[in-house]
Write an enzyme that holds these catalytic residues in place. Structure first.
Site, PDB file in Angstrom:
ATOM      1  N   ASN A  46       0.801  -1.227   0.000  1.00 29.22           N
ATOM      2  CA  ASN A  46       0.000   0.000   0.000  1.00 29.22           C
ATOM      3  C   ASN A  46       0.834   1.279   0.000  1.00 29.22           C
ATOM      4  OD1 ASN A  46      -1.764  -2.017   2.149  1.00 29.22           O
ATOM      5  ND2 ASN A  46      -2.651  -1.409   0.200  1.00 29.22           N
ATOM      6  N   LEU A  79       0.881   7.012   0.721  1.00 26.22           N
ATOM      7  CA  LEU A  79       0.197   5.843   1.260  1.00 26.22           C
ATOM      8  C   LEU A  79      -1.220   5.748   0.712  1.00 26.22           C
ATOM      9  CD1 LEU A  79       0.870   3.600   3.381  1.00 26.22           C
ATOM     10  CD2 LEU A  79      -0.441   4.954   5.012  1.00 26.22           C
ATOM     11  N   CYS A  80      -1.611   4.549   0.324  1.00 25.72           N
ATOM     12  CA  CYS A  80      -2.987   4.306  -0.128  1.00 25.72           C
ATOM     13  C   CYS A  80      -3.751   3.673   1.021  1.00 25.72           C
ATOM     14  CB  CYS A  80      -2.977   3.381  -1.341  1.00 25.72           C
ATOM     15  SG  CYS A  80      -4.626   3.014  -1.985  1.00 25.72           S
ATOM     16  N   ILE A  81      -4.603   4.464   1.668  1.00 28.29           N
ATOM     17  CA  ILE A  81      -5.364   3.988   2.820  1.00 28.29           C
ATOM     18  C   ILE A  81      -6.698   4.738   2.855  1.00 28.29           C
ATOM     19  CG2 ILE A  81      -4.236   5.649   4.355  1.00 28.29           C
ATOM     20  CD1 ILE A  81      -4.468   3.586   6.605  1.00 28.29           C
TER      21      ILE A  81
END
Length: 234
Positions: A87, A94-96
């Site tokens: 992620n 950050l991919c969240i």
């Protein structure tokens, strides 16, 4: 609310959040003076203090930036030194879900409760980041190769993670000591605890009878007898 008022509200809230985060063991701000920090741009290190984590012992330098619309809009987060994780994009972003704009997204399938809301805060984001390190979302990865490695070649992934931890330790400031546990040391145990309680039993009376109590009872009974004789005579 005026634009000036919004700016003031965002900065005041961020000052309060920053003050609270400085007390946490798992985050380190190299600059300890709030007056010298850009309140809309934080630089710090996230530390993994979890013996069960493959990233345990990591000191990961990161950055969070906030807009003037905070907390109505989410902050941005990125690792300053990117590393292999499903992620994490190559630039450290950050991919969240918690960092995505408020509201439900039909295209991604994310519910509004999974995305940012004004009830969230910087601490909730950072705790989510730490959780994501050990529980990545591999179905919608930012790094496809890392996602496949995590799914199919876990030993190789774990080796890369441990190498990342060792590399991160080079960023630890010389005067800073990494915490090893969230728990504080227990208070020292008294070696003479048994003696203490033995002495307490002798020094304190919790209702047991003794000679003085018996004497008082006899005097009380004599006084009652004299009162009954006086009553009979009358």
């Amino acid at each position: 609310m005026s634009r000036t008022g919004g700016l003031t509200g965002a900065r005041n809230r961020l000052m309060g959040e920053l003050k609270a985060l400085r007390k946490e063991k798992w985050i380190h701000f190299s600059d300890h003076e709030d007056d010298n920090i850009n309140i809309l741009r934080w630089q710090f290190a996230l530390m993994v203090i979890n013996s069960d984590s493959v990233f345990n012992g990591g000191y990961f330098k990161a950055e969070m930036t906030f807009s003037e619309e905070y907390p109505y809009q989410p902050p941005k987060f990125r690792f300053l030194v990117p590393f292999t994780h499903p992620n994490i994009y190559p630039d450290g972003q950050l991919c969240i879900s918690i960092l995505h704009k408020p509201g439900e997204d039909i295209m991604s399938g994310e519910m509004a409760s999974e995305r940012w809301t004004p009830l969230q805060c910087a601490e909730s984001v950072l705790r989510s980041v730490l959780l994501l390190l050990d529980d990545p979302e591999i179905n919608s990865p930012a790094n496809v190769d890392a996602s496949v490695m995590y799914r199919d070649r876990r030993n190789e992934y774990n080796e890369k993670a441990r190498a990342t931890v060792e590399r991160s330790k080079k960023d630890i400031p010389p005067e800073f000591e990494m915490p090893r546990s969230f728990e504080t040391a227990p208070p020292p145990k008294h070696e003479d605890d048994a003696d203490f309680w033995a002495e307490s039993d002798e020094e304190f009376d919790f209702g047991g009878s003794d000679t003085g109590d018996d004497q008082d009872m006899e005097e009380y009974e004599d006084e009652e007898g004299e009162e009954e004789l006086d009553s009979d005579e009358e």
